[in-house]
Scaffold this motif. Structure first.
Motif, PDB file in Angstrom:
ATOM      1  N   ILE A  31      -7.524 -12.984  -3.436  1.00 50.78           N
ATOM      2  CA  ILE A  31      -6.652 -12.708  -4.585  1.00 50.78           C
ATOM      3  C   ILE A  31      -7.182 -13.278  -5.904  1.00 50.78           C
ATOM      4  O   ILE A  31      -7.149 -12.586  -6.932  1.00 50.78           O
ATOM      5  CB  ILE A  31      -5.227 -13.211  -4.301  1.00 50.78           C
ATOM      6  N   PRO A  32      -7.663 -14.537  -5.954  1.00 49.63           N
ATOM      7  CA  PRO A  32      -8.072 -15.076  -7.265  1.00 49.63           C
ATOM      8  C   PRO A  32      -9.148 -14.260  -7.966  1.00 49.63           C
ATOM      9  O   PRO A  32      -9.056 -14.028  -9.187  1.00 49.63           O
ATOM     10  CB  PRO A  32      -8.570 -16.487  -6.923  1.00 49.63           C
ATOM     11  N   ALA A  33     -10.174 -13.809  -7.242  1.00 51.81           N
ATOM     12  CA  ALA A  33     -11.231 -13.027  -7.890  1.00 51.81           C
ATOM     13  C   ALA A  33     -10.688 -11.701  -8.382  1.00 51.81           C
ATOM     14  O   ALA A  33     -11.044 -11.235  -9.482  1.00 51.81           O
ATOM     15  CB  ALA A  33     -12.384 -12.798  -6.911  1.00 51.81           C
ATOM     16  N   TRP A  34      -9.812 -11.086  -7.581  1.00 56.39           N
ATOM     17  CA  TRP A  34      -9.195  -9.835  -8.024  1.00 56.39           C
ATOM     18  C   TRP A  34      -8.384 -10.064  -9.297  1.00 56.39           C
ATOM     19  O   TRP A  34      -8.470  -9.280 -10.245  1.00 56.39           O
ATOM     20  CB  TRP A  34      -8.287  -9.279  -6.919  1.00 56.39           C
ATOM     21  N   ALA A  35      -7.580 -11.127  -9.317  1.00 52.43           N
ATOM     22  CA  ALA A  35      -6.737 -11.409 -10.481  1.00 52.43           C
ATOM     23  C   ALA A  35      -7.584 -11.644 -11.729  1.00 52.43           C
ATOM     24  O   ALA A  35      -7.253 -11.161 -12.821  1.00 52.43           O
ATOM     25  CB  ALA A  35      -5.843 -12.615 -10.202  1.00 52.43           C
ATOM     26  N   ALA A  36      -8.681 -12.389 -11.574  1.00 54.15           N
ATOM     27  CA  ALA A  36      -9.541 -12.676 -12.719  1.00 54.15           C
ATOM     28  C   ALA A  36     -10.138 -11.403 -13.302  1.00 54.15           C
ATOM     29  O   ALA A  36     -10.271 -11.261 -14.525  1.00 54.15           O
ATOM     30  CB  ALA A  36     -10.643 -13.643 -12.306  1.00 54.15           C
ATOM     31  N   SER A  37     -10.466 -10.446 -12.428  1.00 55.21           N
ATOM     32  CA  SER A  37     -11.070  -9.198 -12.908  1.00 55.21           C
ATOM     33  C   SER A  37     -10.034  -8.227 -13.456  1.00 55.21           C
ATOM     34  O   SER A  37     -10.383  -7.297 -14.190  1.00 55.21           O
ATOM     35  CB  SER A  37     -11.846  -8.520 -11.767  1.00 55.21           C
ATOM     36  N   THR A  38      -8.766  -8.439 -13.103  1.00 56.08           N
ATOM     37  CA  THR A  38      -7.700  -7.522 -13.508  1.00 56.08           C
ATOM     38  C   THR A  38      -6.945  -8.018 -14.733  1.00 56.08           C
ATOM     39  O   THR A  38      -6.374  -7.235 -15.496  1.00 56.08           O
ATOM     40  CB  THR A  38      -6.708  -7.332 -12.336  1.00 56.08           C
ATOM     41  N   THR A  80       0.828  -1.201   0.000  1.00 54.71           N
ATOM     42  CA  THR A  80       0.000   0.000   0.000  1.00 54.71           C
ATOM     43  C   THR A  80       0.868   1.260   0.000  1.00 54.71           C
ATOM     44  O   THR A  80       0.529   2.255  -0.665  1.00 54.71           O
ATOM     45  CB  THR A  80      -0.936   0.000   1.219  1.00 54.71           C
ATOM     46  N   ASN A  81       1.991   1.236   0.718  1.00 57.45           N
ATOM     47  CA  ASN A  81       2.876   2.406   0.716  1.00 57.45           C
ATOM     48  C   ASN A  81       3.549   2.591  -0.641  1.00 57.45           C
ATOM     49  O   ASN A  81       3.696   3.720  -1.126  1.00 57.45           O
ATOM     50  CB  ASN A  81       3.947   2.270   1.806  1.00 57.45           C
ATOM     51  N   VAL A  82       3.980   1.490  -1.249  1.00 60.38           N
ATOM     52  CA  VAL A  82       4.621   1.582  -2.563  1.00 60.38           C
ATOM     53  C   VAL A  82       3.658   2.199  -3.573  1.00 60.38           C
ATOM     54  O   VAL A  82       4.055   3.041  -4.392  1.00 60.38           O
ATOM     55  CB  VAL A  82       5.099   0.192  -3.028  1.00 60.38           C
ATOM     56  N   ALA A  83       2.391   1.814  -3.499  1.00 62.68           N
ATOM     57  CA  ALA A  83       1.397   2.382  -4.414  1.00 62.68           C
ATOM     58  C   ALA A  83       1.105   3.837  -4.074  1.00 62.68           C
ATOM     59  O   ALA A  83       1.096   4.703  -4.963  1.00 62.68           O
ATOM     60  CB  ALA A  83       0.109   1.557  -4.363  1.00 62.68           C
ATOM     61  N   ASN A  84       0.895   4.126  -2.798  1.00 61.54           N
ATOM     62  CA  ASN A  84       0.523   5.492  -2.404  1.00 61.54           C
ATOM     63  C   ASN A  84       1.651   6.492  -2.640  1.00 61.54           C
ATOM     64  O   ASN A  84       1.397   7.667  -2.916  1.00 61.54           O
ATOM     65  CB  ASN A  84       0.126   5.515  -0.923  1.00 61.54           C
ATOM     66  N   GLN A  85       2.895   6.024  -2.523  1.00 65.81           N
ATOM     67  CA  GLN A  85       4.043   6.921  -2.680  1.00 65.81           C
ATOM     68  C   GLN A  85       4.604   6.912  -4.100  1.00 65.81           C
ATOM     69  O   GLN A  85       5.629   7.547  -4.371  1.00 65.81           O
ATOM     70  CB  GLN A  85       5.129   6.532  -1.679  1.00 65.81           C
ATOM     71  N   ASN A  86       3.942   6.162  -4.983  1.00 63.80           N
ATOM     72  CA  ASN A  86       4.311   6.172  -6.404  1.00 63.80           C
ATOM     73  C   ASN A  86       5.769   5.752  -6.619  1.00 63.80           C
ATOM     74  O   ASN A  86       6.482   6.326  -7.451  1.00 63.80           O
ATOM     75  CB  ASN A  86       4.076   7.557  -6.998  1.00 63.80           C
ATOM     76  N   THR A 102      -3.909  -3.145  -7.732  1.00 63.91           N
ATOM     77  CA  THR A 102      -4.432  -2.643  -9.003  1.00 63.91           C
ATOM     78  C   THR A 102      -3.631  -1.444  -9.476  1.00 63.91           C
ATOM     79  O   THR A 102      -3.304  -1.326 -10.673  1.00 63.91           O
ATOM     80  CB  THR A 102      -5.914  -2.254  -8.851  1.00 63.91           C
ATOM     81  N   THR A 103      -3.291  -0.549  -8.560  1.00 61.48           N
ATOM     82  CA  THR A 103      -2.448   0.598  -8.916  1.00 61.48           C
ATOM     83  C   THR A 103      -1.110   0.131  -9.466  1.00 61.48           C
ATOM     84  O   THR A 103      -0.625   0.637 -10.494  1.00 61.48           O
ATOM     85  CB  THR A 103      -2.224   1.493  -7.688  1.00 61.48           C
ATOM     86  N   LEU A 104      -0.496  -0.850  -8.796  1.00 58.15           N
ATOM     87  CA  LEU A 104       0.797  -1.358  -9.239  1.00 58.15           C
ATOM     88  C   LEU A 104       0.693  -2.013 -10.617  1.00 58.15           C
ATOM     89  O   LEU A 104       1.562  -1.821 -11.475  1.00 58.15           O
ATOM     90  CB  LEU A 104       1.356  -2.352  -8.215  1.00 58.15           C
ATOM     91  N   VAL A 105      -0.358  -2.790 -10.831  1.00 57.28           N
ATOM     92  CA  VAL A 105      -0.550  -3.437 -12.133  1.00 57.28           C
ATOM     93  C   VAL A 105      -0.715  -2.386 -13.231  1.00 57.28           C
ATOM     94  O   VAL A 105      -0.148  -2.510 -14.326  1.00 57.28           O
ATOM     95  CB  VAL A 105      -1.759  -4.392 -12.088  1.00 57.28           C
ATOM     96  N   ASN A 106      -1.484  -1.343 -12.955  1.00 56.08           N
ATOM     97  CA  ASN A 106      -1.660  -0.284 -13.950  1.00 56.08           C
ATOM     98  C   ASN A 106      -0.327   0.395 -14.268  1.00 56.08           C
ATOM     99  O   ASN A 106      -0.060   0.743 -15.431  1.00 56.08           O
ATOM    100  CB  ASN A 106      -2.676   0.745 -13.456  1.00 56.08           C
ATOM    101  N   GLN A 107       0.514   0.564 -13.263  1.00 56.91           N
ATOM    102  CA  GLN A 107       1.828   1.161 -13.499  1.00 56.91           C
ATOM    103  C   GLN A 107       2.725   0.220 -14.302  1.00 56.91           C
ATOM    104  O   GLN A 107       3.499   0.670 -15.155  1.00 56.91           O
ATOM    105  CB  GLN A 107       2.471   1.523 -12.159  1.00 56.91           C
ATOM    106  N   MET A 108       2.627  -1.071 -14.031  1.00 59.01           N
ATOM    107  CA  MET A 108       3.378  -2.040 -14.826  1.00 59.01           C
ATOM    108  C   MET A 108       2.972  -1.975 -16.290  1.00 59.01           C
ATOM    109  O   MET A 108       3.813  -2.001 -17.200  1.00 59.01           O
ATOM    110  CB  MET A 108       3.143  -3.458 -14.290  1.00 59.01           C
ATOM    111  N   ARG A 109       1.673  -1.888 -16.544  1.00 57.25           N
ATOM    112  CA  ARG A 109       1.186  -1.865 -17.921  1.00 57.25           C
ATOM    113  C   ARG A 109       1.509  -0.543 -18.604  1.00 57.25           C
ATOM    114  O   ARG A 109       1.675  -0.503 -19.826  1.00 57.25           O
ATOM    115  CB  ARG A 109      -0.318  -2.139 -17.942  1.00 57.25           C
ATOM    116  N   ALA A 110       1.597   0.537 -17.824  1.00 50.34           N
ATOM    117  CA  ALA A 110       2.034   1.801 -18.414  1.00 50.34           C
ATOM    118  C   ALA A 110       3.487   1.703 -18.861  1.00 50.34           C
ATOM    119  O   ALA A 110       3.886   2.306 -19.863  1.00 50.34           O
ATOM    120  CB  ALA A 110       1.867   2.938 -17.405  1.00 50.34           C
ATOM    121  N   SER A 111       4.270   0.917 -18.132  1.00 46.07           N
ATOM    122  CA  SER A 111       5.663   0.697 -18.507  1.00 46.07           C
ATOM    123  C   SER A 111       5.782  -0.240 -19.694  1.00 46.07           C
ATOM    124  O   SER A 111       6.615  -0.037 -20.581  1.00 46.07           O
ATOM    125  CB  SER A 111       6.425   0.108 -17.304  1.00 46.07           C
ATOM    126  N   ASN A 112       4.938  -1.272 -19.730  1.00 42.31           N
ATOM    127  CA  ASN A 112       4.980  -2.290 -20.790  1.00 42.31           C
ATOM    128  C   ASN A 112       3.566  -2.844 -20.949  1.00 42.31           C
ATOM    129  O   ASN A 112       3.123  -3.632 -20.106  1.00 42.31           O
ATOM    130  CB  ASN A 112       5.964  -3.396 -20.404  1.00 42.31           C
TER     131      ASN A 112
END
Length: 351
Positions: free
Chosen positions: A176-183, A91-97, A134-144
């Motif tokens: 986690i599994p339901a989150w992963a399936a939706s993401t 949560t800190n890694v996401a909040n602190q970008n 979800t924030t981290l995944v979005n940042q990963m996809r922005a990178s690649n």
């Protein structure tokens, strides 16, 4: 591959096609894999050494483990670069970008993420942790946009100081599994790797949280098939040769500030973060931060900077990738420290 001619060349070319799913053709860019997480991944995270060597021995040789943190022991030859930050909360890694800087420095094609243990320990709700994911995944996809993402169900927890952590980990893992399936998407799939099942805190950890040698082996064995499956669908990002930029030596208008923040504290330990900002009107190509601890504190681990210390005096210089700052730009480095009794915040200076 050596140059050949005639029938032999044709035979070797055919063999290379047949072997494509288990090896990358010579001359192609290596597939970059980022191990991402906390101390279970990085301090020292010896499951990474086991996994690296198993990949090498089974033909996956054109891979590159990447991260802004260096190897941290294990006594086994391996590619130890990683992004396993001890004490960090997802949560800190996401909040602190923090992740975008790590991604831009290493440009991974695949991310292996075992994260959330410290969030669970801090009793952060699963929905909040997964929102950070979800924030981290979005940042990963922005990178690649074609990032392949492996997300672990975290290993069990049974620390002596947290009686509820075991059940909290179960509750988090179950979400986690339901989150992963939706993401997950076709271009950038999210794969759940079950590190929880079959893992025992009694026999596979040395403190109820961190894996021992048996636990490292189990984690490596769980990561391996999921990672191999991901590798078969990865096209490596082309290696870009960086443009050589002349060193900028400002003569006027130069200046920087260093701002300290206590990101977390526990009995005998704490996590500090320092933000370095270019307050001048011209670019800077390097920075140095200094402070003096007032109560005998010591830095035990650092990321995003190069440490030198003499007694209470601490000096941190930039890494190769975060020294250049345009006017108004900033970067952050962090560290873990130990203390006894009082933990007065330092007052860093920047030059």
């Amino acid at each position: 591959m050596r140059k050949t001619s005639g029938a032999l060349a044709a035979f070797l070319a055919l063999a290379a096609v047949v072997m494509y799913l288990t090896t990358t053709p010579a001359g192609a860019a290596a597939i970059r894999i980022m191990p991402l997480g906390d101390s279970i991944t990085g301090s020292p995270g010896c499951w990474r050494a086991l996994l690296w060597n198993k990949l090498q021995s089974t033909g996956y040789t054109d891979i590159d483990f990447v991260g802004t943190l260096p190897p941290q022991g294990c006594g086994v030859a391996h590619d130890g670069d990683n992004e396993g930050h001890g004490g960090y909360l997802a949560t800190n890694v996401a909040n602190q970008n923090l992740l975008p800087g790590w991604l831009s420095a290493t440009r991974p094609d695949v991310v292996m993420m075992h994260f959330g243990t410290n969030d669970v320990w801090s009793n952060i709700p699963p929905a909040t942790i997964l929102g950070a994911f979800t924030t981290l995944v979005n940042q990963m996809r922005a990178s690649n946009p074609a990032m392949k993402i492996l997300v672990a169900k975290i290993i069990p927890m049974n620390p002596s100081s947290c009686a509820d952590c075991g059940q909290r980990a179960v509750t988090f893992n179950n979400a986690i599994p339901a989150w992963a399936a939706s993401t997950s998407t076709a271009q950038s799939p999210v794969t759940v790797v079950d590190q929880w099942t079959g893992f025992s805190t009694a026999t596979d950890t040395y403190d109820g949280v961190h894996p021992n040698a048996a636990g490292d082996q189990k984690m490596s064995d769980k990561w391996y098939p999921a990672l191999v499956n991901a590798l078969s669908g990865v096209t490596p990002t082309p290696t870009v040769t960086p443009t050589v930029t002349p060193t900028v030596t400002p003569t006027t208008g130069a200046g920087c500030t260093a701002t300290y923040r206590n990101a977390g504290q526990w009995q005998g330990g704490f996590q500090g973060e320092v933000t370095v900002k270019n307050t001048g009107t011209t670019p800077i190509s390097a920075w140095t931060v200094r402070w003096t601890f007032a109560n005998g504190q010591q830095v035990t681990q650092i990321w995003g900077g190069t440490l030198s210390a003499s007694g209470a005096n601490v000096t941190v210089r930039n890494e190769s990738w975060n020294g250049s700052l345009a006017p108004g730009a900033s970067t952050t480095f962090g560290f873990l420290g130990s203390y006894s009794g009082t933990n007065t915040a330092p007052s860093p200076t920047c030059s």
